[in-house]
Motif scaffolding. Structure first.
Motif, mmCIF file in Angstrom:
data_model
loop_
_atom_site.group_PDB
_atom_site.id
_atom_site.type_symbol
_atom_site.label_atom_id
_atom_site.label_comp_id
_atom_site.label_asym_id
_atom_site.label_seq_id
_atom_site.Cartn_x
_atom_site.Cartn_y
_atom_site.Cartn_z
ATOM 1 N N ILE A 149 0.242 -0.776 -0.270
ATOM 2 C CA ILE A 149 0.585 0.141 -0.192
ATOM 3 C C ILE A 149 0.545 0.941 0.234
ATOM 4 C CG2 ILE A 149 -1.845 1.139 0.837
ATOM 5 C CD1 ILE A 149 -2.720 -1.401 2.131
ATOM 6 N N THR A 220 -6.762 0.789 -3.489
ATOM 7 C CA THR A 220 -5.138 0.428 -2.976
ATOM 8 C C THR A 220 -5.904 -1.412 -1.740
ATOM 9 O OG1 THR A 220 -4.555 2.290 -3.458
ATOM 10 C CG2 THR A 220 -3.116 0.911 -2.540
ATOM 11 N N PRO A 221 -6.172 -0.191 -1.014
ATOM 12 C CA PRO A 221 -5.989 -1.816 0.000
ATOM 13 C C PRO A 221 -6.456 -2.986 -0.412
ATOM 14 C CG PRO A 221 -6.986 0.542 1.057
ATOM 15 C CD PRO A 221 -5.989 0.675 -0.128
#
Lengths: 552, 365
Positions: A149, A220-221
């Motif tokens: 991340i 993203t995560p």
């Protein structure tokens, strides 16, 4: 004489704008807060959702995770971006304009696309991972989780730091630098004691932007986090997840998220106010030619960093031309345009939707931003100051929260907007307008009032003055800003992912779905099209903002 | 189209602050009228009230016999030249000049011919298609003037139009402005803090301080017969002396601190023993010789230093009581008086001015 409030064009505009903000922002946010404290079963006031969040480590930990991600991203972005801005403005670099464009380009895609590409490159089965393993036998460290991340977000957000700090350095007066050398301070010491403090307001502004983006990002995560959950992810899961959704709980998390970002916003404000001063350079800094050895490292740093940051987009373009199996899931040897054929055949509507929805949003944003900035700068009064404040609220509201709030507010019989393009346009306007207003206000404040008065004394009314004089003078800055807005709009995901329906699917959502379906070929081709859009927009931007020349 | 401007009992307030308490004024048709005063005296405020950019808290403003209080600026038919010129940077010189004409919805041909006429009058025709940023300060000033005059305004207003120019251009442009105004005969209100500039261009000047007009007059009257101490010191340079009125026989005399007595024939409302302030301009002091001379009814002092300026030579002289005065003398061919020399001076009686002790009123007819 008695002061009369005349009901003129501007008073009506003020009232309409105020109404729009109340309807599309204040009311939806009220619905979120309301839902977060109402028990879904009994309908009574309750704090159980907040207690649930803080009572269970699984949930409360996400808060800490988000905070860690955002703080670390800020730090790395500063470490990468500030020196880049310094070198860029103090030394001769070959291909300056190109380098700046590439830096901007690298920030201009949805982070989840970057995450997806990095998984393809450095993931368990990534090409680089496999290649290194084959050649050296070493297994490179795991990219999933916090590190991944951080990698993705830092590479995506350091350009913001670069742009902010770079503009501050452009306003640095050369004589300040000469004066410090004159007093025996030069080199690294001068950078730390003179240059850096002078850029502090911009650095703080950049930190706020990076922090807000990092903490609100959930693509993203989701893509690379693998169990390292941040709170936007659970908001999304609790709202539209496949199992056990709980809208009230999602609302409660949204409220907590807003509180956190607000807290950060006020801390930033406080620090900025302590550091307030203004600079305008009489003599701009002259860029020095560096010695060959140093010059090599300066170029290596600049272009190397950009190359790494752009690697995901380049790699996806490469993949988009690879041959795939008919389903699009597996790459095969050789190249073909099949992925593109498939997209234009089946998903052409996504391209049209992107142009249609983002285009409408853009026009609205520019129109409203000009009106609001005009009202706040030229017709300052209590109501207009209120509009100004309201328009800044979305700064601190994560995109997914905007999405939820709009659904809560307009999922009813009276104003049934859910599923329409309108609701996405509204979300985009709310999220993007603060930036456009800030830049319009900055431009408008530069135009002396006497210009308006001159137009008036020559017989032009207030409205005519705005249309014939003020807007044309703002045009350049606004248009340059509009292109940037356009790029952010076509790469927007967090609120549109909650709001889209099959009729309003945009390119970015199509990429997201294609990634989810595992149709990598199509995902890359779609992502490549977004990149092409972005590049074209940036080229246009560069044409227009060239040496500040006014172009009509 | 010459129009008279009448202002009666004008009041301007900013919140609780009263910028102009009560101001009345009449500007003659075709007159070049200047508002002169130090910064913050209310001159620009008044000009902007005439233009319509400032609200009017009280009083009446007339152009001719039309009350304009409630006209918005676009309707007042004024031409305004701003301190920073306020030229539209996105329009060419020609479009700037034509801007106001287009707003009048005149036929296109007329707009074009009038634009060309104004550009040639102001000698900016050769820059017609350039953007303003490519022009020098003086050229921009000409564009601003051409633009303001193109609409054939009834009144021309200028707010410190020369303050952004360098010294040489300033002198050149003020001649241009004066000539154009003379030729067109348009009623003009001009604001400046530069008294020399005001003297050079104006038919009449109103000297303002703290929102009040202290004197209105031609440059000659203001300089030679200032109505009070403020005007005397603000317009030109002057030396102030304390003195006493003495009556000898029929005539009134002023007696300086050292006993120097000057008979006056033009005093009014004075009485024996009254304390007064005497204003003597540097050129109204005449050096009559050094201390060895026999004249006794005079001022006595010592030259501290001198400045040779070609046409004139300035002396700074310290009197016996410590007061420093300035003397301007036409430069002589023989030597400049050396520093430290004791000299004697007399005043040019017909030129000096006498004020009440508080400086508020003149005692000269």
């Amino acid at each position: 004489m008695i002061k009369k409030v005349k009901i003129d064009f501007w008073v009506i505009t003020t009232l309409i704008l105020l109404g729009l903000y109340l309807l599309f922002m204040v009311y939806p946010l009220y619905k979120v807060v309301n839902q977060s404290v109402i028990d879904e079963e009994t309908g009574r006031l309750t704090l159980r959702y907040f207690i649930k969040f803080f009572g269970q480590a699984y949930y409360s930990r996400t808060l800490l995770n988000s905070f860690k991600v955002a703080t670390a991203t800020c730090t790395i972005s500063l470490i990468l971006g500030v020196p880049l801005a310094y070198l860029y403005n103090m030394y001769e670099i070959k291909g300056r304009k190109l380098l700046q464009m590439l830096i901007i380009l690298s920030s201009m895609s949805a982070p989840f696309i970057g995450a997806y590409a990095w998984v393809k490159l450095l993931g368990r089965a990534g090409v680089i991972t496999v290649a290194i393993k084959a050649v050296t036998g070493i297994t490179i460290p795991n990219i999933y989780g916090f590190n991944g991340i951080l990698l993705v977000l830092s590479l995506k957000l350091f350009p913001l730091v670069f742009l902010y700090v770079s503009s501050a350095m452009k306003n640095l007066d050369n004589s300040l630098l000469e004066a410090s050398v004159n007093m025996g301070v030069s080199g690294m010491k001068r950078f730390l004691t003179v240059v850096l403090p002078l850029c502090m307001p911009s650095i703080l502004a950049a930190v706020l932007m990076v922090f807000m983006r990092a903490i609100a990002d959930f693509g993203t995560p989701l893509m690379i986090g693998e169990g390292y959950t941040t709170f936007p992810v659970i908001i999304y899961n609790e709202y539209v997840g496949e199992v056990g959704t709980n809208h009230h709980f999602a609302a409660a998390i949204a409220v907590i998220a807003i509180l956190i970002t607000m807290l950060f916003f006020f801390v930033q404000r406080y620090l900025t106010n302590r550091n307030r001063f203004s600079m305008s350079a009489m003599n701009h800094v002259e860029r020095k030619k560096s010695k060959p050895f140093a010059s090599f490292f300066i170029h290596l740093y600049g272009y190397g960093l950009v190359a790494i940051a752009l690697l995901p987009q380049v790699y996806l373009i490469y993949l988009s031309f690879r041959k795939t199996n008919p389903g699009g899931e597996v790459f095969q040897k050789g190249f073909s345009l099949d992925s593109y054929y498939h997209i234009f055949d089946r998903m052409g509507s996504a391209i049209w939707n992107t142009i249609r929805i983002c285009g409408s949003a853009l026009v609205l944003i520019i129109f409203l931003a000009i009106l609001i900035s005009y009202l706040t700068v030229r017709r300052r009064n209590f109501l207009n100051a209120t509009i100004d404040t309201l328009s800044m609220v979305p700064y601190v509201i994560p995109g997914s929260v905007v999405g939820i709030a709009l659904i809560l507010a307009f999922n009813n019989r009276y104003i049934p907007l859910v599923g329409t393009a309108t609701i996405i346009i509204v979300a985009m306007c709310i999220r993007r307008i603060p930036y456009t207003i800030r830049s319009s206000v900055a431009i408008l404040s530069q135009i002396p009032l006497s210009i308006d008065e001159a137009a008036e004394s020559l017989g032009a009314g207030k409205f005519k003055t705005l249309v014939k004089v003020t807007v044309p003078m703002m045009f350049n800055g606004i248009f340059a800003g509009a292109i940037m807005s356009w790029v952010t709009l076509i790469t927007e995901l967090s609120s549109s992912l909650l709001l889209y329906s099959f009729r309003t699917k945009t390119l970015n959502i199509a990429v997201y779905q294609a990634v989810g379906n595992g149709t990598d070929g199509r995902a890359s081709a779609l992502a490549a099209i977004v990149t092409v859009f972005t590049v074209l927009s940036l080229v246009l931007f560069n044409k227009i903002s060239k040496d500040g020349e006014i172009m009509m | 189209m010459d129009v008279k401007i009448t202002i009666s009992e004008a009041v301007k307030k900013y919140g609780d602050f009263v910028a102009i308490p009560d101001l009345s004024l009449e500007i003659h048709p075709g007159e070049f009228f200047t508002l002169l005063g130090p910064s913050g005296c209310g001159k620009t405020t008044l000009l902007r009230m005439i233009a319509g950019f400032n609200s009017i808290e009280g009083g009446k403003f007339y152009f001719g016999d039309r009350l304009i209080n409630d006209f918005n600026p676009a309707k007042r038919n004024i031409g305004m030249v701003f301190q920073n010129y306020a030229i539209f940077p996105h329009l060419t010189v020609r479009k700037n000049v034509a801007f106001g004409l287009k707003n009048k919805k005149l036929p296109k041909a007329q707009v074009m011919s009038k634009t060309e006429e104004m550009m040639s009058l102001m000698k900016i025709g050769e820059y017609a298609d350039r953007l303003p940023e490519k022009l020098s300060g003086g050229q921009q000033q000409r564009v601003a003037l051409a633009r303001a005059l193109a609409i054939e305004p009834e009144v021309l207003l200028m707010d410190e139009p020369l303050s952004n120019l360098d010294a040489k251009l300033r002198v050149e442009m003020r001649t241009v402005i004066k000539e154009i105004q003379n030729r067109l005969g348009i009623t003009t209100v001009y604001v400046t803090h530069d008294q020399e500039e005001a003297m050079a261009v104006s038919d009449r000047i109103a000297v303002m301080n703290r929102g009040v007009i202290l004197q209105i007059g031609t440059p000659k009257v203001l300089y030679q017969r200032p109505a009070n101490k403020f005007v005397a010191t603000f317009i030109g340079r002057t030396n102030l002396f304390n003195a006493v009125i003495r009556k000898h026989g029929d005539g009134m005399h002023i007696v300086f601190g050292n006993g120097y007595t000057v008979p006056m024939t033009n005093l009014i409302n004075v009485e024996e023993g009254q304390n007064v302030i005497v204003s003597v301009r540097p050129e109204e002091l005449v050096i009559v010789g050094n201390s060895s001379a026999d004249k006794t009814n005079c001022l006595v002092g010592m030259v501290l230093y001198s400045t040779f300026l070609g046409l004139n030579t300035h002396y700074v002289v310290e009197l016996e009581n410590g007061l420093r005065v300035e003397i301007i003398q036409e430069s002589q061919i023989d030597d400049i008086i050396e520093n430290g020399t004791k000299i004697r001076m007399v005043v040019k009686v017909e030129k000096i001015n006498v004020f009440t002790e508080d400086g508020k009123k003149t005692l000269v007819k």
